[in-house]
Design a protein around this motif. Sequence first.
Motif, PDB file in Angstrom:
ATOM      1  N   SER A  76       0.811  -1.213   0.000  1.00 34.56           N
ATOM      2  CA  SER A  76       0.000   0.000   0.000  1.00 34.56           C
ATOM      3  C   SER A  76       0.849   1.271   0.000  1.00 34.56           C
ATOM      4  N   TRP A  77       2.147   1.131   0.229  1.00 38.17           N
ATOM      5  CA  TRP A  77       3.041   2.292   0.237  1.00 38.17           C
ATOM      6  C   TRP A  77       3.355   2.685  -1.199  1.00 38.17           C
ATOM      7  N   PRO A  78       3.160   3.955  -1.585  1.00 39.20           N
ATOM      8  CA  PRO A  78       3.252   4.342  -2.996  1.00 39.20           C
ATOM      9  C   PRO A  78       4.657   4.680  -3.487  1.00 39.20           C
ATOM     10  N   PHE A  79       5.672   4.592  -2.616  1.00 37.79           N
ATOM     11  CA  PHE A  79       7.019   5.013  -2.974  1.00 37.79           C
ATOM     12  C   PHE A  79       8.008   3.865  -2.803  1.00 37.79           C
ATOM     13  N   PRO A  80       9.281   4.101  -3.177  1.00 39.83           N
ATOM     14  CA  PRO A  80      10.329   3.149  -2.794  1.00 39.83           C
ATOM     15  C   PRO A  80      10.343   2.972  -1.280  1.00 39.83           C
ATOM     16  N   ASP A  81      10.861   1.854  -0.823  1.00 43.99           N
ATOM     17  CA  ASP A  81      10.849   1.557   0.611  1.00 43.99           C
ATOM     18  C   ASP A  81      11.420   2.723   1.413  1.00 43.99           C
ATOM     19  N   PRO A  82      10.687   3.192   2.421  1.00 47.95           N
ATOM     20  CA  PRO A  82      11.038   4.446   3.099  1.00 47.95           C
ATOM     21  C   PRO A  82      12.104   4.280   4.185  1.00 47.95           C
ATOM     22  N   TYR A  83      13.322   3.977   3.744  1.00 47.15           N
ATOM     23  CA  TYR A  83      14.426   3.903   4.704  1.00 47.15           C
ATOM     24  C   TYR A  83      14.636   5.235   5.416  1.00 47.15           C
ATOM     25  N   TRP A  84      14.240   6.320   4.753  1.00 48.77           N
ATOM     26  CA  TRP A  84      14.398   7.654   5.320  1.00 48.77           C
ATOM     27  C   TRP A  84      13.492   7.891   6.525  1.00 48.77           C
ATOM     28  N   ALA A  85      12.500   7.058   6.710  1.00 53.70           N
ATOM     29  CA  ALA A  85      11.543   7.253   7.804  1.00 53.70           C
ATOM     30  C   ALA A  85      11.967   6.545   9.078  1.00 53.70           C
ATOM     31  N   ILE A  86      13.159   5.964   9.083  1.00 51.46           N
ATOM     32  CA  ILE A  86      13.699   5.271  10.256  1.00 51.46           C
ATOM     33  C   ILE A  86      15.066   5.857  10.567  1.00 51.46           C
ATOM     34  N   TYR A  87      15.311   6.109  11.832  1.00 52.74           N
ATOM     35  CA  TYR A  87      16.609   6.635  12.266  1.00 52.74           C
ATOM     36  C   TYR A  87      17.477   5.442  12.640  1.00 52.74           C
ATOM     37  N   TRP A  88      18.282   4.978  11.683  1.00 51.63           N
ATOM     38  CA  TRP A  88      19.049   3.754  11.829  1.00 51.63           C
ATOM     39  C   TRP A  88      20.184   3.929  12.838  1.00 51.63           C
ATOM     40  N   PRO A  89      20.551   2.862  13.552  1.00 50.21           N
ATOM     41  CA  PRO A  89      21.529   2.991  14.648  1.00 50.21           C
ATOM     42  C   PRO A  89      22.915   3.438  14.209  1.00 50.21           C
ATOM     43  N   GLY A  90      23.348   3.072  12.999  1.00 49.47           N
ATOM     44  CA  GLY A  90      24.645   3.552  12.530  1.00 49.47           C
ATOM     45  C   GLY A  90      24.640   5.053  12.310  1.00 49.47           C
ATOM     46  N   GLY A  91      23.562   5.552  11.730  1.00 45.48           N
ATOM     47  CA  GLY A  91      23.423   6.992  11.543  1.00 45.48           C
ATOM     48  C   GLY A  91      23.323   7.735  12.864  1.00 45.48           C
ATOM     49  N   GLN A  92      22.657   7.136  13.835  1.00 46.34           N
ATOM     50  CA  GLN A  92      22.583   7.758  15.157  1.00 46.34           C
ATOM     51  C   GLN A  92      23.970   7.916  15.768  1.00 46.34           C
ATOM     52  N   ALA A  93      24.788   6.874  15.658  1.00 50.25           N
ATOM     53  CA  ALA A  93      26.138   6.937  16.225  1.00 50.25           C
ATOM     54  C   ALA A  93      26.981   7.995  15.521  1.00 50.25           C
ATOM     55  N   LEU A  94      26.886   8.057  14.192  1.00 49.04           N
ATOM     56  CA  LEU A  94      27.639   9.064  13.438  1.00 49.04           C
ATOM     57  C   LEU A  94      27.242  10.478  13.849  1.00 49.04           C
ATOM     58  N   ALA A  95      25.938  10.735  13.890  1.00 46.36           N
ATOM     59  CA  ALA A  95      25.474  12.066  14.257  1.00 46.36           C
ATOM     60  C   ALA A  95      25.900  12.422  15.678  1.00 46.36           C
ATOM     61  N   ARG A  96      25.794  11.461  16.600  1.00 47.04           N
ATOM     62  CA  ARG A  96      26.213  11.705  17.977  1.00 47.04           C
ATOM     63  C   ARG A  96      27.707  12.023  18.063  1.00 47.04           C
ATOM     64  N   TYR A  97      28.495  11.282  17.294  1.00 45.64           N
ATOM     65  CA  TYR A  97      29.949  11.501  17.296  1.00 45.64           C
ATOM     66  C   TYR A  97      30.285  12.903  16.788  1.00 45.64           C
ATOM     67  N   LEU A  98      29.618  13.348  15.728  1.00 45.80           N
ATOM     68  CA  LEU A  98      29.879  14.691  15.215  1.00 45.80           C
ATOM     69  C   LEU A  98      29.467  15.760  16.212  1.00 45.80           C
TER      70      LEU A  98
END
Length: 257
Positions: A76-98
Motif C-alpha cells: 500500500s506504500w506508494p514510494f520506494p521503501d522508506p528507509y528515510w523514515a527510520i533513524y538507523w543505529p549507525g546513523g545515530q552513532a555518526l550524528a552523535r559523534y559529530l
Amino acid sequence: MYRRTILCFRGQDTLNAFQRGMCCLMRRYVSVRSEHDIKNFIRDNTEIVSAQSLTPEISLRLFTPTCRFWTERPESWPFPDPYWAIYWPGGQALARYLLNNPEVSGGRKVLDLGCGCGASAIAAKLTGASRVVANDIDPIAAVATKMNCELNNLDPLPCVTDNIIGSKPDDWDLILLGDMFYDEDLADHLHKWLQTCITTHGTQVLIGDPGRAQFEGHDIRKLLHKLSRFELPDSVKDENYGLTNSTVWCYNYKPDL
C-alpha cells in the motif's frame, strides 16, 4: 508491520542492493507527484521525533506507532521503501559523534552518502561544516532531508539523488556513511570507491554501523579504526532485533606511494 518489514529487509542479504534499487525506482507513484504533494504526504504520514535516540538535539520526521504506515501492508506504500523514515543505529552513532566532536566536521566539505533522513548531514551542518551535501538515490529521502533541515532551523541542504558510488569523486574532506553495509555487493562497490576517494583527495571516511554481519565479515573491517562506541537507547535496541550498541569507525586505508 510495514516498519518491521523494512527492518528485516535492510538487515538481511536477501537481494542484490542494485536489484533492490532498480525495483524501487521502477515502482510507480500512486497519487503523489509534485514536491509540494510529497511534503504533504510526509507530513501526514510521519511524526516529529526528537527523544528516544542518541541525538535528542535533532528533530526528525519518522515512522512511529501512531503513523498509518506502521501497520499498513507494504504494497500500500506508494514510494520506494522508506528507509528515510527510520533513524538507523549507525546513523545515530555518526550524528552523535559529530555533535560530541565538532572539530571533525567544522569548516570542512562533507558528503553524507546514503543520507536517509539526513541526520548525519544535519549534525555536520550544526557543527560548522563549510559545505554539506546529502546523497540518496531515493528522491523522497531528499525531500524528507530538506524538511528535517527546516525542523532544525537550517536552510535546506543540497541533496543529490544520483548514484555516485563508482563515479569520479569530488574533493570531499569528509564522507559519512551510516548503515550502508547491509549488502555484500554494495559493500564491495563502496570499498573500492572509498579507496579512490582517499587516494585522489585524501578524504577522511567515517562509518557508523551497529555490527551487522555483512559489515563485520567484510574485508573493509581490517582497514578500520574504532573511534567511539555508543550504547543504544532501549527503544532502539528493541526495534533493531537486540542490537545493543553502534560504533563509529575511521577508514585507515593508506594508498601505496
